[in-house]
Design an enzyme around this catalytic site. Structure first.
Site, PDB file in Angstrom:
ATOM      1  N   PHE A  60       0.806  -1.216   0.000  1.00  0.00           N
ATOM      2  CA  PHE A  60       0.000   0.000   0.000  1.00  0.00           C
ATOM      3  C   PHE A  60       0.843   1.271   0.000  1.00  0.00           C
ATOM      4  O   PHE A  60       0.367   2.339   0.354  1.00  0.00           O
ATOM      5  CB  PHE A  60      -0.970  -0.017   1.180  1.00  0.00           C
ATOM      6  N   CYS A  61       2.068   1.149  -0.424  1.00  0.00           N
ATOM      7  CA  CYS A  61       2.979   2.286  -0.515  1.00  0.00           C
ATOM      8  C   CYS A  61       2.770   2.990  -1.853  1.00  0.00           C
ATOM      9  O   CYS A  61       2.443   2.348  -2.857  1.00  0.00           O
ATOM     10  CB  CYS A  61       4.423   1.785  -0.398  1.00  0.00           C
ATOM     11  N   GLY A  62       2.978   4.292  -1.872  1.00  0.00           N
ATOM     12  CA  GLY A  62       2.884   5.048  -3.110  1.00  0.00           C
ATOM     13  C   GLY A  62       3.909   4.609  -4.148  1.00  0.00           C
ATOM     14  O   GLY A  62       3.759   4.883  -5.338  1.00  0.00           O
ATOM     15  N   ALA A  64       4.512   1.423  -4.773  1.00  0.00           N
ATOM     16  CA  ALA A  64       4.149   0.069  -5.216  1.00  0.00           C
ATOM     17  C   ALA A  64       4.155  -0.095  -6.743  1.00  0.00           C
ATOM     18  O   ALA A  64       4.502  -1.178  -7.225  1.00  0.00           O
ATOM     19  CB  ALA A  64       2.807  -0.361  -4.629  1.00  0.00           C
TER      20      ALA A  64
END
Length: 183
Positions: A60-62, A64
């Site tokens: 859920f990291c930017g 990804a």
């Protein structure tokens, strides 16, 4: 006489074992569970003598979307021996608590075919051995998608922040340097 004949194989086994252990760099000692599989990855058996890119990931990291670039990097160089290992981590509070969801993001959403592990700790005293050694040789990950390029001897030759894209010239140069390294 019988004792001498029994001692020779025992001595040979000790030397063979110590030779094998000597060939496995500290970085690759141990194993990690493969993402959504019942198997563990023996890091030494699987990666010793191979150039390697290690990345701590988070679903859920930017950053990804870098999964796509990492997969492209892997596809570009895998036939030359490059291995890529993604290690999901919730150390920065952006990974799912559910391995099935992590696997969906990696395998379904981004088409990852390189090796992925179950989520692990990658920072601090509870970090898995792999990341403790990466930190000793360079630095601990400062955020998700921190990338390490490791040569065939198990030494970090470069590390890159999350901002460095997988197709950046600096990262490509480090990968090609790792590919050219001697085992």
């Amino acid at each position: 006489m019988l004792v001498r004949w029994l001692a020779v194989p025992a001595v040979l086994m000790v030397f063979a074992g110590s030779t094998w252990a000597g060939e496995c760099p500290s970085l690759l000692q141990g194993s990690l569970p493969k993402l959504r599989a019942k198997e563990s990855i023996d890091l030494c058996q699987r990666f010793a003598g191979k150039p390697l890119v290690v990345v701590n990931t988070a679903s859920f990291c930017g950053f990804a979307p870098q999964f796509k670039g990492l997969e492209s990097l892997y596809q570009r160089y895998k036939d030359q021996g490059l291995e890529l290992v993604g290690v999901p981590s919730n150390d920065f509070k952006q990974e799912s608590k559910d391995g099935a969801e992590t696997a969906k993001v990696c395998y379904v959403n981004y088409g990852v075919t390189f090796t992925m592990t179950e989520p692990q700790q990658v920072r601090g005293p509870d970090a898995v051995h792999l990341f403790k050694v990466l930190a000793e040789q360079s630095s601990a990950p400062k955020w998700n998608f921190y990338k390490y390029v490791v040569d065939r001897q198990g030494k970090v030759i470069a590390n890159f922040s999350s901002l460095t894209k997988p197709d950046s010239p600096e990262l490509i140069e480090a990968v090609e340097q790792a590919l050219a390294s001697k085992p």
